[in-house]
Design a protein around this motif. Structure first.
Motif: not given
Length: 722
Positions: A518-523, A645-650
């Motif tokens: 999963f991607s994660k936003p930068a701080p 969690l940040y999924p990268m696609n639907h």
């Protein structure tokens, strides 16, 4: 007009002055349809005077005289005028007027009289002692022999701008056809005398050659439908009667015309010299030559099977379609001889089981069209339907395409060949392809409007998507099963839905067991330090890997600065979430087709499949209770986020969101999961239906099906053999 004035009226009708006669016969036509007046008029010798006017008058006097006789016949009186030695002269005079007189009002009256004259031969009330041949086509035959252009001119009146004249002309043609096929006309007498069989087909063909079908077809599609509704519907019903009679004629090779038709089909196939001469590798001696003698010539053992017949005795294969099937096949071969030869050449290069049997296909299309137009429904059902209708659904009663039978048969046959190639059918698939053609005919011809041109219908038959046709076939089959097996199939569907739900649940959970990145936003900038790892994180996006434990009780995860080529092992994931502590799972996951409309109504950005450095739109948040004990007591426990969690696609979002919900024994919510559940259930249902016989949809379940057998007399002593 009073009955006491009849003697004065007769005196004026016999006047030497045309003006006096014209005024008298003008008044006569408005009163003669009163039966009591007509009775006194006839008993006073009025028929003799009326006949004299018809034979010698002209202009309006003649028109009024014809109209008076027509109205007299309408009340079923005055038939004696067509009996006796002078009757033939009167009929000839009326036929002469139709052939030579251009005035519309005279033509209308003359045709109306002939309609009554021909139709009276079929009346159940006519006396058996009347003069033979006084009514029906027999009465017209001597006059038509004098004026052979009679039929041609009657059919030409179908194009008249006067709707009343057009209707009378069509009613006359209807009466002639009805009389011809009733077996009461002189044509049958001639047929029996000559020994050639029925003569009515020759009469019908004569009318068709004069352009009858095209003229009536144009009328059915014209704006004059309301004025001509009854004669048009009667002609439509008579067309069905003719098709029915042609089908009832048995193909008999003892009859020369049948033998010639079959021989013409063979010769049009461009047989080789050996075929044409009757020589080959085989077989038996060919019989039924026109001379009636046996020939010493032998014919090839595949002479008729090469053309698509099942056996070498083609006459017996016309049992279902009758002579109508032979007519259609002969007409196709005659009008498409080059295409017929190319089809045969193309089929000859294929193995026998892959060849499309052209003759059988032609007979099948004939029967399909026959059933589609309900030709077995004789009588005047269409006319009764028109009389009972409110005028809104009348267009559906008119079937002008029925008159284009030959063209529809040809287009249907080409559609058969196209579907045979498209489906890769073989000989044993013949009935399946015929079913597809039947659905195609119902879909294209059945839904064609009254004004739709036959050219468009032909194009639709040849270009209709075969995939869509197969879908329609499955839908119809499903409806048939639902009608017959509805209760049982409902239970089967429920069971399969539960099975498919369990199957997809296991699939979703296995995705969690496999683990995902999963991607994660930068701080944010103010939270970044000056250390090397912080600067490195600021240049890209942090990664998070999550994976479900083997015992399905914990969700392990860890954050990474870079995404590794190989997925981390469970031991390298330092953080974990106890699934027993999760209170809810919340997400903004939405279906792809809802993205655009939710962009304007929500602050959530649109989902995108760009690299992880882009803005995040889809997230899954796992919550837990701040005070679990208070929540267990039934209070409104406050929740706090436990993991995001940040999924990268639907697709990944659907797998993890529904997987987590199913682990918590909750129902899935995403469209992708529901689509998969339905897909698996539908395939399971189709597989179950393969156990049904083809005729099961129409015969229904057997007696006692679905009943649980009684356990009376049984004990618990049973075992399974593995």
């Amino acid at each position: 007009m009073d009955q006491a004035d009849i003697p004065a009226l007769l005196s004026r009708l016999s006047s030497d002055e045309d003006a006096v006669r014209k005024m008298a016969v003008f008044k006569l036509q408005s009163s003669i349809n009163d039966p009591s007046f007509a009775d006194v008029f006839i008993s006073s010798g009025g028929l003799i005077i009326l006949r004299r006017l018809i034979m010698g008058a002209g202009g309006n006097t003649l028109a009024y005289s014809l109209q008076s006789l027509s109205r007299l016949l309408d009340v079923d009186m005055g038939w004696d005028i067509f009996e006796g030695p002078t009757a033939a002269d009167l009929v000839e005079r009326i036929v002469e007027l139709i052939v030579t007189n251009p005035l519309v009002n005279i033509l209308r009256g003359a045709m109306s009289i002939l309609v009554a004259l021909v139709s009276h031969s079929q009346s159940a009330t006519r006396s058996a002692v009347r003069t033979p041949g006084a009514f029906g086509f027999r009465a017209l035959k001597p006059a038509v022999a004098v004026y052979p252009q009679f039929f041609d001119l009657v059919i030409q009146q179908l194009e008249s701008a006067d709707h009343a004249l057009c209707a009378n002309a069509l009613m006359l043609i209807n009466a002639l056809i009805r009389d011809a096929v009733s077996g009461e006309s002189a044509m049958e007498d001639n047929a029996q005398a000559s020994g050639t069989g029925e003569e009515w087909p020759r009469f019908i063909k004569r009318l068709q050659d004069l352009g009858l079908i095209k003229a009536v077809y144009n009328l059915m599609q014209s704006s004059a439908l309301q004025d001509l509704a009854q004669p048009l519907l009667e002609f439509q019903s008579l067309t069905k009667v003719l098709l029915q009679k042609w089908r009832q004629v048995r193909v008999d090779l003892e009859r020369p015309e049948h033998r010639r038709a079959l021989k013409g089909i063979h010769l049009a196939s461009a047989p080789t010299k050996d075929y044409a001469n009757g020589y080959g590798n085989g077989g038996r001696v060919e019989e039924l030559q026109e001379s009636g003698k046996k020939s010493s010539r032998k014919h090839n053992p595949e002479k008729w099977r090469r053309l698509g017949f099942e056996t070498e005795s083609p006459a017996s294969e016309f049992d279902q379609a009758g002579f109508l099937g032979m007519m259609d096949l002969t007409d196709f071969v005659r009008k498409n001889e080059d295409a017929f030869q190319k089809l045969l050449l193309e089929q000859s290069t294929k193995p026998m089981q892959e060849r499309c049997p052209i003759a059988r296909a032609s007979l099948a299309v004939t029967l399909i069209l026959y059933d589609h137009f309900e030709c077995d429904k004789t009588g005047m059902e269409d006319l009764r339907g028109y009389q009972l209708s409110d005028g809104k659904q009348t267009d559906k009663l008119f079937r002008p395409l029925l008159l284009q039978w030959s063209r529809l048969h040809t287009a249907g046959l080409y559609a058969f060949f196209r579907l045979w190639r498209a489906t890769g059918a073989e000989q044993w698939d013949f009935d399946k392809v015929a079913d597809l053609v039947r659905i195609l005919v119902d879909q294209v011809i059945g839904q064609a409007g009254r004004a739709k041109d036959v050219v468009e219908v032909e194009e639709d038959l040849l270009e209709y998507d075969s995939g869509r046709l197969r879908e329609l076939q499955m839908e119809l089959l499903e409806l048939s099963f639902e009608d017959r097996w509805g209760h049982h199939l409902y239970q089967v569907r429920n069971d399969l839905n539960q099975e498919s739900l369990a199957f997809i649940k296991e699939q979703r959970i296995r995705c969690l067991l496999q683990g995902s990145w999963f991607s994660k936003p930068a701080p944010r900038r103010d939270s970044r330090g000056e250390s090397y790892p912080s600067r490195r994180a600021a240049d890209g996006t942090l990664w998070r890997f999550a994976k479900l434990s083997h015992n399905r009780r914990y969700l392990h995860y860890a954050d990474f600065a870079l995404r590794t080529a190989h997925d981390p092992t469970l031991d390298s994931l330092g953080e974990k979430v106890d699934l027993g502590t999760i209170s809810s799972v919340v997400s903004n996951v939405m279906a792809p087709n809802e993205d655009a409309k939710s962009e304007s109504s929500s602050s959530t950005p649109k989902l995108s499949s760009v690299p992880p450095a882009s803005k995040h739109t889809t997230k899954i948040t796992i919550y837990r209770y701040v005070n679990p004990q208070e929540a267990r007591k039934g209070g409104n426990g406050e929740e706090e986020p436990l993991l995001t969690l940040y999924p990268m696609n639907h697709m990944l979002a659907s797998e993890w969101l529904d997987g987590l919900l199913m682990l918590l024994e909750q129902a899935p919510i995403t469209a992708e999961t529901h689509k998969l559940i339905k897909l698996v259930g539908d395939y399971g249902f189709k597989i179950r239906r393969l156990n049904f016989r083809t005729d099961a949809a129409y015969t229904g379940p057997p007696k006692g099906a679905g009943m649980v057998p009684s356990r009376e007399g049984l004990d618990d002593d049973f075992w399974y053999e593995i």
